[in-house]
Motif scaffolding. Structure first.
Motif, PDB file in Angstrom:
ATOM      1  N   PRO A 787     -63.657  84.972   3.613  1.00  0.00           N
ATOM      2  CA  PRO A 787     -63.995  86.479   3.986  1.00  0.00           C
ATOM      3  C   PRO A 787     -64.810  87.043   2.602  1.00  0.00           C
ATOM      4  O   PRO A 787     -64.411  86.661   1.701  1.00  0.00           O
ATOM      5  CB  PRO A 787     -62.848  87.041   4.228  1.00  0.00           C
ATOM      6  N   LYS A 788     -65.743  87.932   3.060  1.00  0.00           N
ATOM      7  CA  LYS A 788     -66.612  88.287   1.901  1.00  0.00           C
ATOM      8  C   LYS A 788     -65.641  89.649   1.583  1.00  0.00           C
ATOM      9  O   LYS A 788     -66.310  90.079   0.379  1.00  0.00           O
ATOM     10  CB  LYS A 788     -67.882  88.766   2.506  1.00  0.00           C
ATOM     11  N   ILE A 789     -64.706  90.119   2.064  1.00  0.00           N
ATOM     12  CA  ILE A 789     -64.076  91.120   1.859  1.00  0.00           C
ATOM     13  C   ILE A 789     -62.473  91.134   1.547  1.00  0.00           C
ATOM     14  O   ILE A 789     -61.987  90.466   2.221  1.00  0.00           O
ATOM     15  CB  ILE A 789     -64.227  92.261   2.860  1.00  0.00           C
ATOM     16  N   ILE A 790     -61.930  92.117   0.927  1.00  0.00           N
ATOM     17  CA  ILE A 790     -60.568  91.902   0.460  1.00  0.00           C
ATOM     18  C   ILE A 790     -60.347  93.439   0.523  1.00  0.00           C
ATOM     19  O   ILE A 790     -60.630  94.101  -0.358  1.00  0.00           O
ATOM     20  CB  ILE A 790     -59.888  91.056  -0.807  1.00  0.00           C
ATOM     21  N   ALA A 791     -59.224  93.782   1.241  1.00  0.00           N
ATOM     22  CA  ALA A 791     -58.783  95.228   1.309  1.00  0.00           C
ATOM     23  C   ALA A 791     -57.439  95.155   0.287  1.00  0.00           C
ATOM     24  O   ALA A 791     -56.810  94.324   0.392  1.00  0.00           O
ATOM     25  CB  ALA A 791     -58.055  95.647   2.616  1.00  0.00           C
ATOM     26  N   VAL A 792     -57.522  96.166  -0.704  1.00  0.00           N
ATOM     27  CA  VAL A 792     -56.393  96.113  -1.735  1.00  0.00           C
ATOM     28  C   VAL A 792     -55.653  97.578  -1.357  1.00  0.00           C
ATOM     29  O   VAL A 792     -56.343  98.724  -1.586  1.00  0.00           O
ATOM     30  CB  VAL A 792     -57.105  96.271  -2.939  1.00  0.00           C
ATOM     31  N   ASP A 793     -54.562  97.517  -1.031  1.00  0.00           N
ATOM     32  CA  ASP A 793     -53.708  98.786  -0.745  1.00  0.00           C
ATOM     33  C   ASP A 793     -52.806  99.192  -1.818  1.00  0.00           C
ATOM     34  O   ASP A 793     -52.133  98.199  -2.081  1.00  0.00           O
ATOM     35  CB  ASP A 793     -52.854  98.350   0.500  1.00  0.00           C
ATOM     36  N   ILE A 794     -53.168 100.144  -2.305  1.00  0.00           N
ATOM     37  CA  ILE A 794     -52.530 100.790  -3.709  1.00  0.00           C
ATOM     38  C   ILE A 794     -51.375 101.596  -3.348  1.00  0.00           C
ATOM     39  O   ILE A 794     -50.762 102.161  -4.273  1.00  0.00           O
ATOM     40  CB  ILE A 794     -53.406 101.420  -4.593  1.00  0.00           C
ATOM     41  N   ARG A 795     -50.783 101.806  -1.813  1.00  0.00           N
ATOM     42  CA  ARG A 795     -49.743 102.700  -1.798  1.00  0.00           C
ATOM     43  C   ARG A 795     -48.320 101.753  -2.202  1.00  0.00           C
ATOM     44  O   ARG A 795     -48.460 100.769  -2.406  1.00  0.00           O
ATOM     45  CB  ARG A 795     -49.541 103.032  -0.095  1.00  0.00           C
ATOM     46  N   SER A 796     -47.315 102.467  -2.200  1.00  0.00           N
ATOM     47  CA  SER A 796     -46.021 101.839  -2.241  1.00  0.00           C
ATOM     48  C   SER A 796     -45.485 100.748  -1.645  1.00  0.00           C
ATOM     49  O   SER A 796     -46.277 100.919  -0.523  1.00  0.00           O
ATOM     50  CB  SER A 796     -44.905 103.028  -2.517  1.00  0.00           C
ATOM     51  N   VAL A 797     -44.704 100.065  -1.953  1.00  0.00           N
ATOM     52  CA  VAL A 797     -44.149  99.094  -1.269  1.00  0.00           C
ATOM     53  C   VAL A 797     -43.849  99.605   0.111  1.00  0.00           C
ATOM     54  O   VAL A 797     -43.841  99.024   1.001  1.00  0.00           O
ATOM     55  CB  VAL A 797     -43.156  98.155  -1.844  1.00  0.00           C
ATOM     56  N   GLU A 798     -43.032 100.566   0.335  1.00  0.00           N
ATOM     57  CA  GLU A 798     -42.515 101.165   1.336  1.00  0.00           C
ATOM     58  C   GLU A 798     -43.567 101.352   2.388  1.00  0.00           C
ATOM     59  O   GLU A 798     -43.282 101.263   3.513  1.00  0.00           O
ATOM     60  CB  GLU A 798     -41.460 102.272   1.075  1.00  0.00           C
ATOM     61  N   ASP A 799     -44.351 102.325   1.824  1.00  0.00           N
ATOM     62  CA  ASP A 799     -45.373 102.778   2.745  1.00  0.00           C
ATOM     63  C   ASP A 799     -46.251 101.443   3.480  1.00  0.00           C
ATOM     64  O   ASP A 799     -46.815 101.475   4.530  1.00  0.00           O
ATOM     65  CB  ASP A 799     -46.574 103.646   1.976  1.00  0.00           C
ATOM     66  N   PHE A 800     -46.551 100.551   2.515  1.00  0.00           N
ATOM     67  CA  PHE A 800     -47.402  99.258   3.022  1.00  0.00           C
ATOM     68  C   PHE A 800     -46.445  98.469   3.948  1.00  0.00           C
ATOM     69  O   PHE A 800     -47.108  98.150   4.840  1.00  0.00           O
ATOM     70  CB  PHE A 800     -47.533  98.500   1.681  1.00  0.00           C
ATOM     71  N   SER A 801     -45.063  98.364   3.973  1.00  0.00           N
ATOM     72  CA  SER A 801     -44.305  97.778   5.015  1.00  0.00           C
ATOM     73  C   SER A 801     -44.315  98.435   6.213  1.00  0.00           C
ATOM     74  O   SER A 801     -44.213  98.034   7.075  1.00  0.00           O
ATOM     75  CB  SER A 801     -42.964  97.539   4.345  1.00  0.00           C
ATOM     76  N   ARG A 802     -44.644  99.853   6.064  1.00  0.00           N
ATOM     77  CA  ARG A 802     -44.759 100.537   7.435  1.00  0.00           C
ATOM     78  C   ARG A 802     -45.735 100.493   8.286  1.00  0.00           C
ATOM     79  O   ARG A 802     -45.873 100.590   9.368  1.00  0.00           O
ATOM     80  CB  ARG A 802     -44.628 102.013   6.852  1.00  0.00           C
TER      81      ARG A 802
END
Length: 888
Positions: A787-802
């Protein structure tokens, strides 16, 4: 376009008067050379097309004010009748008279007088029809003021012309120039021609020129000039035996007083032609591409189109327009000066033989007399088409009648089809000089343009390959969507009433692309002024800014004889690429544009962006002329043509990519220099490889998410079509301003907030499409299948897991930055390093955190970094966030 048919291409040459080198005009600039003036006036002659006139094709300017004119030519002329030594029949005389008058009348409607009418300038085609040659010499030389020789031939000049004598502007004995000749002077010349045809001999041939002139002037005392001339030449019986209508025609033509002599238009309607006029149908000018008339009202095609190509011996080239044939002749190695040298019309002399004449005190003269080669030699040299025909001998007949639909693939190919297919891969400058390739492309574009606007999509498709230089003006107009009766609209604009902008326009025009002979001519300045003024008057909400003249230059050059089309193209171009740039207060528009450009530099080349920002070399210092003139202020016209061929296929964000590609060509020098050196570098911009610039711009364009270049001051949304770079690149090259706005679209951002962010923002809908979370649209993958794109989520691990975007990676902001915002760990040391080169979208619930994280990535030279506009909150209502399955 007038087809070649049985005509040939002919060339003749003459010199313009030389101007003193130490004299300047009233504006303090050097005087415009007379050859440039003639070149400018000549251009309108190319538009005058009539069955009785030889079509003008081209004019070239050589050394020492030499000019070479190319025009339609025929070997046969009225001279052939005179050489036979016998009188023409009355029917033939009336036919020739009527056809000459048809040509003269059409010229007069365009404000042109022949003044050089003579037996050898009345040519005859293979059917015996009249073709008037050299009818534009008097017009292009400003009634003879720009040359050192008189226009016309003593035997044929009207008495009022002879009475004026010769005139030259530099002659101190004349206080003012005599009035230019009118249409009636040509009627006298026609009378002399007809008299010679009736008598079967030349008029005043064996009399010295001075005696000829005296004799013609004394004719004013005669009651019947025709009888006097007949007695003088011993052909009174022959003339008396002519039919009454022929005699009456001769008397009317050879009327001494101009006030009593009819004009060509009056003579055409005279009863002397009652038996002739019914044999001719009035000439109807072909309908132009942009008008309110039907172009194909009388179109006829055979039932089987293959019948057009059955004859292997058919001369398909002769069916093409004269302009096309000449263009191809030049590509095939045609050289005008060489042709004239071979016929000894141009003769080179050793420098010692060209020394001027000088006189000693005792009156003794040394040196040579006046060089007669600088006088007019009106010999026309026929240009041989053998070399061109030999070059095109392998082109099959089907190539001249291309089909525009899928059936085209089943057509038999020419012997050189493989060569043509390989030519497409060659550099553009080579393709533009390839005779066979250009023939195929010109014919194809000619068909597509004639079918405009119904074949507009196919025209766009072919324009992606290249645009033939010969049809570039019309092709650009089609790409810009110009339609309708543009001439009527242009004529309705008041271009004469003085306005405050006039002064600035007058100052700017003499500085705009004046290296070009056409645009530097007085006619070029007049047209410049009219088109610019028409735009200013017709856009009262906008103002004239310096740079508008540079924007106008490419359109005026390509449509020099069609001001209306130049104006229409300019009026369509500015809203698309420079929307609101010409507001009275455009500072907010310019600043937003430059900020987005700065973000584009950081997106595509963070290392260069970091360096330029460190030394303070911001886009405000160099890029305003780039974008305000769409690079016409910094590049010569021939480079602009190639650049705009692609620019017109892109959208309003494509200029950003051009700007970045220019910087990347100068990358090494910019990185090695400081502020002062960069300023000097851009004050005299080094040579830029335009073909490389175009190629790299397209690549940058395809890598840029469409919402990344969003500007709230761009053009309002409109219906879109093909984006110009193919369906595979549709997502990246479609204009984001044209897309319908939804809850997932990018929101407007205040300029101060936009400037605070190093990386551009991208919309949620872009992210959804690029991450393949939507069932619509093709897969966006690199050549390697990733894929040409990668999404980098910089929220906390807890928020990411939700809930997070499928396929995204989690790099919590707190692991990179401490509580006080200090950098704790470089974000590229971990898993993110594996994704270098892809488009990185930083996602957070707080935009400030996302901007800081993205700026950190740019600081360590990570390319293609952008921020999700609106953050994760924009995605929550979509139901596309995923939750990881619990571990068992």
């Amino acid at each position: 376009m007038k087809p070649l048919k049985d005509a040939q291409l002919g060339a003749f040459t003459f010199f313009a008067s030389a101007l003193p080198h130490d004299v300047c005009g009233s504006n303090g600039l050097p005087l415009t050379p007379n050859s440039i003036k003639i070149l400018g006036r000549f251009q309108i002659l190319k538009t005058i097309t009539h069955p009785r006139l030889c079509h003008y094709v081209d004019i070239t300017r050589g050394k020492h004010e030499r000019l070479i004119v190319v025009a339609e030519h025929y070997e046969s002329s009225l001279n052939d009748f005179q050489k036979q030594g016998k009188a023409a029949s009355p029917e033939k005389v009336l036919q020739i008279a009527y056809e000459v008058l048809e040509g003269l009348e059409f010229m007069n409607k365009h404000g042109i007088v022949h003044r050089a009418l003579s037996a050898h300038n009345v040519l005859m085609d293979c059917k015996g029809n009249v073709k008037l040659a050299k009818f534009g010499l008097y017009h292009m030389t400003d009634h003879g003021a720009d040359v050192d020789f008189p226009i016309g031939y003593p035997s044929y000049l009207a008495p009022e012309v002879i009475a004026q004598g010769s005139f030259h502007p530099s002659d101190p004995s004349y206080d003012e120039a005599p009035l230019p000749s009118g249409p009636k002077t040509d009627v006298w010349s026609l009378g002399v021609l007809l008299f010679e045809l009736c008598a079967g001999r030349r008029l005043l041939q064996n009399i010295a020129i001075t005696e000829r002139l005296k004799f013609i002037l004394t004719l004013g005392c005669m009651d019947d000039i025709v009888t006097v001339l007949a007695e003088e030449h011993g052909c009174l019986d022959t003339i008396k035996d002519l039919p009454e209508n022929v005699l009456e025609l001769l008397r009317k033509c050879l009327t001494f007083l101009p006030s009593k002599r009819p004009t060509p238009a009056e003579l055409l309607g005279d009863c002397v032609f009652s038996g002739v006029s019914c044999l001719y149908t009035p000439f109807q000018k072909p309908v132009s591409l942009f008008s309110s008339s039907l172009r194909c009202a009388h179109l006829g095609l055979p039932e089987d189109i293959s019948d057009l190509c059955k004859n292997d011996d058919e001369d398909y080239l002769s069916e093409r327009a004269i302009d096309e044939v000449y263009h191809l002749w030049c590509l095939a190695g045609g050289d005008l000066e060489k042709e004239l040298i071979n016929k000894e019309i141009i003769q080179s002399k050793p420098p010692i033989c060209t020394l001027p004449n000088f006189v000693l005190e005792d009156g003794e003269s040394f040196g040579q007399g006046r060089d007669r080669s600088f006088l007019l030699d009106d010999t026309t040299v026929t240009l041989s088409l053998c070399q061109l025909r030999n070059r095109l001998k392998d082109v099959a007949g089907e190539a001249y009648y291309p089909l525009l639909e899928d059936e085209q693939s089943s057509l038999p190919q020419s012997n050189s089809s493989n060569e043509l297919s390989s030519t497409v891969t060659l550099p553009l400058i080579i393709r533009e000089r390839d005779t066979e390739y250009q023939l195929i492309r010109i014919i194809l574009f000619d068909r597509l343009l004639k079918a405009y606007p119904y074949k507009k999509n196919l025209l766009w498709k072919e324009a992606r390959v290249d645009i033939p230089p010969l049809v570039r003006g019309l092709a650009w107009a089609a790409l810009l969507g110009v339609e309708g009766d543009i001439q009527a609209k242009y004529e309705s604009i008041d271009k004469d009433t003085p306005i405050p902008t006039d002064r600035q326009i007058e100052v700017d025009i003499p500085r705009c692309h004046q290296y070009d002979e056409l645009l530097s001519s007085p006619q070029g300045h007049i047209k410049f002024r009219r088109v610019l003024k028409a735009w200013v008057v017709s856009h009262p909400d906008l103002v004239y800014w310096q740079g508008l003249d540079s924007l106008c230059a490419p359109f005026l050059y390509l449509n020099f004889n069609n001001e209306a089309l130049a104006y229409a193209c300019m009026s369509a171009f500015i809203p698309k690429y420079l929307y609101n740039f010409f507001l009275k207060d455009n500072s907010h528009v310019i600043q937003e544009y430059l900020t987005v450009f700065s973000q584009m530099i950081a997106f595509h080349d963070p290392e260069l962006s970091n360096h330029l920002n460190e030394i303070g070399f911001i886009p405000d210092l160099y890029a305003i002329p780039w974008f305000l003139t769409m690079f016409t202020h910094v590049f010569p016209l021939h480079k602009i043509f190639h650049l705009w061929d692609t620019l017109l296929l892109g959208n309003s964000s494509f200029p950003f990519c051009i700007g970045v590609s220019i910087l990347q060509q100068l990358r090494d020098r910019l990185l090695a220099n400081g502020f002062n050196e960069c300023i000097l570098l851009f004050s005299d911009l080094p040579e830029i490889d335009i073909e490389r610039c175009v190629r790299e711009s397209i690549s940058l364009f395809r890598w840029t998410p469409k919402s990344a270049t969003y500007r709230q001051h761009a053009q309002l949304p409109k219906v879109t079509g093909d984006n110009g770079f193919g369906k595979t690149a549709a997502f990246y090259s479609s204009d984001y301003q044209d897309m319908p706005k939804t809850d997932l679209s990018r929101e407007p951002l205040a300029l101060c907030d936009l400037k605070a962010e190093v990386s551009p923002r991208t919309s949620a809908e872009d992210l959804i499409d690029l991450c393949e979370l939507s069932l619509t649209g093709p897969t966006k993958r690199t050549k390697a299948g990733k894929p040409k794109i990668i999404a980098v989520d910089i929220r906390s691990v807890e928020d990411f897991s939700r809930g997070h975007i499928s396929g995204s990676i989690n790099i919590p902001f707190s692991t990179v930055f401490g509580p006080d915002g200090e950098l704790v760990q470089c974000p590229t040391t971990g898993v993110l390093q594996n994704y270098r080169g892809r488009v990185i979208v930083v996602i957070s619930h707080a935009m400030k955190s996302a901007a800081v994280f993205a700026a950190c990535l740019v600081k360590v030279n990570f390319p293609r970094v952008c921020i999700l506009d609106g953050g994760i909150n924009k995605l929550k209502p979509t139901g596309l966030l995923t939750v990881p399955s619990p571990q068992i």
